[in-house]
Design an enzyme around this catalytic site. Structure first.
Site, PDB file in Angstrom:
ATOM      1  N   GLU A 103      -1.120  -0.842   4.398  1.00 38.95           N
ATOM      2  CA  GLU A 103      -1.993  -2.232   3.519  1.00 38.95           C
ATOM      3  C   GLU A 103      -3.353  -2.181   3.818  1.00 38.95           C
ATOM      4  O   GLU A 103      -3.837  -1.495   4.729  1.00 38.95           O
ATOM      5  CB  GLU A 103      -1.532  -3.574   4.066  1.00 38.95           C
ATOM      6  CG  GLU A 103      -0.057  -3.921   3.956  1.00 38.95           C
ATOM      7  CD  GLU A 103       0.836  -3.538   5.119  1.00 38.95           C
ATOM      8  OE1 GLU A 103       2.089  -3.980   4.717  1.00 38.95           O
ATOM      9  OE2 GLU A 103       0.387  -3.085   5.902  1.00 38.95           O
ATOM     10  N   TYR A 115      -7.838   7.031   0.983  1.00 36.03           N
ATOM     11  CA  TYR A 115      -6.279   7.107   0.914  1.00 36.03           C
ATOM     12  C   TYR A 115      -5.824   7.559  -0.407  1.00 36.03           C
ATOM     13  O   TYR A 115      -5.000   8.540  -0.458  1.00 36.03           O
ATOM     14  CB  TYR A 115      -5.613   5.682   0.943  1.00 36.03           C
ATOM     15  CG  TYR A 115      -6.145   4.853   2.234  1.00 36.03           C
ATOM     16  CD1 TYR A 115      -6.150   5.471   3.410  1.00 36.03           C
ATOM     17  CD2 TYR A 115      -6.200   3.617   2.238  1.00 36.03           C
ATOM     18  CE1 TYR A 115      -6.513   4.828   4.705  1.00 36.03           C
ATOM     19  CE2 TYR A 115      -6.557   2.782   3.505  1.00 36.03           C
ATOM     20  CZ  TYR A 115      -6.743   3.654   4.517  1.00 36.03           C
ATOM     21  OH  TYR A 115      -7.066   2.793   5.794  1.00 36.03           O
TER      22      TYR A 115
END
Length: 148
Positions: A103, A115
């Site tokens: 998350e 990411y």
């Protein structure tokens, strides 16, 4: 800078990174407990014998869930988070992990871009996930190995 597995001698250094990186840091006892957690896998980034960052995860069967990625504020901009992510993905490949999830704060563009660079894709939203300001989290996934 090198990446290696975290050990008990690293707890204070990881805690210093944690306090530097987050407004609501994990306690030192929470970090100690992670070393006892059979699911937990942590890597530290070490530069000149100082812990400058870390990445933590839980291995759940064939999936890794990243709990934290942190770089000490005095060492940001040196691609330490990038190196940690690369080392972590290599470890997952060696450990035959199929997928990785995490998350990330909706507002954290630097982390989201890191990411995405490593192939993570948005997969959902956790409403008001962060208690400090009720900010939403984006759930991101990366397929490490082909699942049949």
């Amino acid at each position: 800078m090198i990446c290696r597995s975290m050990n008990a001698n690293d707890i204070e250094g990881v805690y210093e990174v944690e306090k530097s990186a987050f407004d609501d840091p994990w306690s030192i006892s929470a970090i100690k407990n992670e070393l006892k957690n059979a699911l937990a896998r942590y890597l530290v980034a070490v530069e000149d014998d100082e812990i400058v960052g870390y990445i933590g995860s839980w291995y759940i069967i064939d999936e890794a869930h990243i709990t934290n990625v942190a770089v000490h504020k005095n060492h940001r901009g040196k691609h330490i988070g990038d190196k940690l992510m690369s080392c972590f993905i290599e470890k997952c490949e060696k450990d035959e992990i199929d997928s990785i999830t995490l998350e990330v704060r909706q507002s954290n563009e630097i982390a989201k871009n890191l990411y995405k660079k490593y192939g993570f894709k948005p997969g959902g939203i956790r409403k008001e996930y962060y208690k400090d300001n009720k900010e939403d989290a984006i759930i991101m996934w990366k397929q490490v190995r082909e699942v049949i």
